[in-house]
Design a protein around this motif. Structure first.
Motif, PDB file in Angstrom:
ATOM      1  N   CYS A 128       2.268   1.681  -3.415  1.00  0.00           N
ATOM      2  CA  CYS A 128       1.224   2.207  -4.307  1.00  0.00           C
ATOM      3  C   CYS A 128       0.951   3.672  -3.983  1.00  0.00           C
ATOM      4  O   CYS A 128       0.736   4.490  -4.889  1.00  0.00           O
ATOM      5  N   GLY A 129       0.985   4.000  -2.674  1.00  0.00           N
ATOM      6  CA  GLY A 129       0.762   5.392  -2.266  1.00  0.00           C
ATOM      7  C   GLY A 129       1.818   6.310  -2.856  1.00  0.00           C
ATOM      8  O   GLY A 129       1.495   7.371  -3.404  1.00  0.00           O
ATOM      9  N   ALA A 171       0.945   9.097  -5.498  1.00  0.00           N
ATOM     10  CA  ALA A 171       1.257  10.495  -5.155  1.00  0.00           C
ATOM     11  C   ALA A 171       2.126  11.132  -6.243  1.00  0.00           C
ATOM     12  O   ALA A 171       2.059  12.323  -6.495  1.00  0.00           O
ATOM     13  N   LEU A 186       0.832  -1.207   0.000  1.00  0.00           N
ATOM     14  CA  LEU A 186       0.000   0.000   0.000  1.00  0.00           C
ATOM     15  C   LEU A 186       0.866   1.257   0.000  1.00  0.00           C
ATOM     16  O   LEU A 186       0.584   2.230  -0.699  1.00  0.00           O
ATOM     17  N   LEU A 187       1.936   1.194   0.780  1.00  0.00           N
ATOM     18  CA  LEU A 187       2.852   2.339   0.839  1.00  0.00           C
ATOM     19  C   LEU A 187       3.461   2.597  -0.537  1.00  0.00           C
ATOM     20  O   LEU A 187       3.523   3.738  -1.007  1.00  0.00           O
ATOM     21  N   SER A 221       8.849   5.971  -7.221  1.00  0.00           N
ATOM     22  CA  SER A 221       8.640   5.029  -6.119  1.00  0.00           C
ATOM     23  C   SER A 221       9.881   4.175  -5.942  1.00  0.00           C
ATOM     24  O   SER A 221      10.246   3.826  -4.822  1.00  0.00           O
TER      25      SER A 221
END
Lengths: 241, 487
Positions: free
Chosen positions: B21-22, B26, B18-19, B177
């Motif tokens: 993907c965040g 973002a 999730l991080l 990322s």
């Protein structure tokens, strides 16, 4: 666009998930159950029941001797018959071979290995005897082929290493892919009879094969290299850099 | 690892995803331009840049494969760390300063700019795809072993899960990322080694007592399992391969400045040094604690799952998960760039919009994932042997054209093409010949040697690059070499 980006990996995953399920066959059965019973006087009785592929020659087992723990009275039953045991030392390892001569054709070999360990400190490592052949790995099974159960006469006893789960007030258990060479335990209810800690946990110095100086040299190179390089990189000019 | 801890493992892996993907979402707008997606807008500072460089190098080959290597072969493989750093110094001195002059996005950009050749770009992109399929299969294999053991999944499902995670993360985030997860990876690795190594030394025994046990098992474990000749060949392949490695060069493009790049290399040494010591002690400790593992590559998963206390074990396992997904992501990103930027954008459809190229890159990531999955399912060898073989291929076709091309004015496009083809062919031929190798040369040495001979031989026989190109790469104009052939 964002949806399309996510859709791709989902499709790949979904397409491949089903057909691949049965592609890898299960390995042959095999394993060991180890049971250790430790009383308050610091005596551990170990019983190991192995079921493995039949060995054409004598089997070899090892145990890592640790300070404050003495292994004795080793007995091996092979397919239900007691066999003579030949013991020797290789550095800190106790090497055991069964002296059986007659071999019986069978699908599996059943070994029962029993021995006692006398602990000289309340906190010490119990050596576990292991076969010098890997156990088969079970595909898709999280549990390994080696089960270890430790029981204490006094429930204040504990297993510290490797990680075992407390399954009952006096019982600890775990499953492993291979038999660990040692179990670090603390013996409960033994205040009067045993020393608190092992006086010399590393034992008398032996031949480390040059590991220590090689390790220190390796660390030393790292420790010198990084600041020297950073100093050079920090001084380099943007134009020429 | 039992019920609640297994749940915690999956929860932490899910939180990590999730991080990722965040971070990806973002930065999605920033990553929707080609420069944003492939080079993080050239915004990385020395520390994040250093973590990125380290994170690219320290793959599953290190956290799982090298632990397995130390498990079965002892300490000698550790000498490859300082030897590989020589490759980094080559990169700092001879590659990074010059290659940044072209403000490119991919390594094939350099080939096109320096050698003025579409063919050189195309061949470089194609060979990168081949080598990275092998390299990525090692990441998937390592991940498959870990998820298989820890999660109780069969190996096929575990490999597919790892491929899915890696692909999703790369598609969503691109280099942004990758850079920030590189930092997360560095923190996780350092934290897990900082907690696990003292714990292991306390319970397994000192270095000396480990040495006694290992030397008695096999004296080569504490001395020289690998001879110096083998170590030099492996280090040359990995170290010099890194100096010209596409994903490291992509990371160099993403760093703010030349000075920041050199500092970033230094910070990556710092991270690598800590990781090198941790990986070594993991492998040696596990050999003492469980001398009869069915597969050396299981050393890290077993350590995390059933030897260490659950919360430290969880950290070790998560660090391994981050390692192979992150390196897999870097590889996929390079693949995306080779396809979208070099093959699609420059060769097939030069008029394609930025957005179309990013879309092609993301599609390439998804499509390409299937090849390494197929290789990983076959489990070609131990993870680290696969990584080493891929590195040998890489150095054989890339090192000479990159380093010589950046530092020798007379290098030409024909020389570079001959060098790549000859180097790759020689490495494959030597590998096929098997041990003992022909003429006593390792495949990587044979590849580099043939590549260098062809580069020099063909370059001095062909027309040199234009003065404009030479000015761009070498600054001040010089008189042409005496042996210049203008035909």
């Amino acid at each position: 666009m964002r949806g399309a980006g996510l859709l791709g990996p989902l499709c790949l995953f979904a397409a491949c998930w089903g057909p691949g399920r049965e592609a890898r066959a299960q390995v042959a059965a095999g394993g060991v159950d180890v049971e250790v019973m430790i009383d308050a006087s610091g005596r551990a009785r170990v019983e190991e029941r192995w079921i493995v592929a039949p060995a054409p020659t004598s089997v070899e087992l090892r145990a890592l001797m640790r300070p404050c723990a003495e292994v004795g009275d080793v007995r091996i039953d092979r397919d239900g018959e007691r066999v003579p045991v030949v013991a020797g030392r290789e550095g800190p390892w106790l090497v055991l071979r069964d002296g059986a001569t007659a071999r019986r054709a069978a699908d599996t070999l059943r070994l029962l290995v029993r021995y006692d360990v006398a602990l000289a400190a309340r906190r010490a490592a119990v050596p576990l005897v292991f076969l010098t052949e890997p156990l088969p790995q079970r595909d898709g099974a999280r549990e390994g082929s080696a089960g270890v159960l430790v029981r204490f006469r006094d429930p204040s006893g504990a297993v510290h290493f490797p990680h075992l789960t407390r399954a009952a007030p006096d019982g600890w258990m775990g499953r492993f892919v291979a038999v660990p060479s040692l179990l670090e335990v603390s013996v409960g209810g033994a205040e009067a009879t045993l020393a608190r800690e092992c006086a010399d946990p590393d034992g008398p110095p032996g031949d480390d094969g040059g590991l220590l100086w090689r390790f220190l040299l390796f660390v030393g190179i790292m420790v010198v290299w990084v600041p020297v390089y950073l100093r050079w990189a920090g001084r380099s000019r943007e134009e020429g850099a | 690892m039992t019920g609640p801890h297994l749940t915690a493992f999956y929860a932490v892996v899910a939180a990590y995803l999730l991080l990722v993907c965040g971070i990806g979402l973002a930065n999605y707008r920033r990553a929707s331009t080609e420069e944003g997606f492939l080079a993080a807008g050239r915004s990385l500072g020395p520390i994040v840049g250093g973590a990125t460089l380290m994170a690219n190098q320290v793959s599953a080959g290190a956290t799982i494969g090298m632990v397995g290597f130390h498990y079965f072969s002892g300490i000698s493989y550790a000498w490859t760390w300082p030897l590989v750093w020589v490759g980094w110094v080559v990169a700092a001195l001879f590659v990074a300063p010059r290659i940044r002059r072209i403000a490119g996005l991919t390594l094939p950009d350099y080939f096109a700019a320096r050698f003025e050749s579409r063919w050189a770009r195309g061949i470089a992109a194609l060979f990168i795809l081949i080598v990275y399929a092998v390299m990525l299969s090692a990441q998937y294999q390592a991940g498959g072993l870990l998820f298989g053991l820890v999660g109780g999944l069969d190996y096929v499902r575990a490999v597919l899960l790892v491929a899915f995670i890696t692909t999703a993360y790369t598609v969503l985030g691109g280099m942004y990322s990758n850079a920030y997860v590189g930092m997360l990876k560095a923190i996780l690795l350092l934290a897990s080694y900082a907690l696990a190594v003292p714990y292991l030394l306390t319970h397994v025994g000192s270095i000396t007592s480990m040495g006694e046990a290992l030397a008695a098992l096999d004296p080569r474990l504490t001395a020289n399992w690998f001879g110096w000749r083998q170590l030099l060949a492996i280090s040359m392949a990995i170290g010099l391969g890194l100096a010209a490695s596409p994903y490291e060069i992509s990371a160099i493009y993403a760093i703010q400045s030349k000075r920041a790049t050199r500092l970033a290399i230094g910070y990556s040494f710092l991270f690598q040094g800590c990781i090198g010591v941790g990986v070594l002690l993991f492998g040696l400790s596990m050999r003492v604690v469980m001398p009869e593992l069915p597969d050396p590559d299981l050393a890290t998963p077993v350590l995390g799952m059933s030897v260490l206390p659950p919360w430290i074990g969880l950290l070790v396992l998560l660090a391994a998960v981050v390692t192979f997904t992150r390196t897999g992501g870097a590889i996929l990103l390079t693949v995306a760039s080779a396809v979208s930027h070099d093959l699609y954008g420059k060769l097939l459809r030069p008029t394609a919009s930025d957005r179309a190229k990013v879309r092609a890159g993301r599609l390439a990531v998804v499509t390409f994932s299937a090849i390494p999955v197929a290789l990983a399912l076959r489990q070609l060898d131990l993870v680290n042997f696969i990584v080493i073989w891929a590195a040998k291929l890489m150095v054989s076709f890339l090192f000479v054209p990159v380093v010589v091309g950046l530092n020798w004015r007379r290098a030409t496009g024909s020389g570079a093409i001959a060098s790549m083809l000859g180097g790759m062919a020689a490495c494959l031929a030597w590998s096929r010949y098997g041990t003992p190798y022909f003429l006593g040369l390792d495949p990587a040495e044979a590849g580099v040697l043939v590549s260098a001979v062809l580069m020099f031989g063909v370059s001095i026989s062909t027309r040199p690059a234009s003065q404009a190109t030479l000015r761009r790469f070498f600054g001040t104009e010089r008189a042409p070499d005496r042996n210049l052939v203008t035909g």
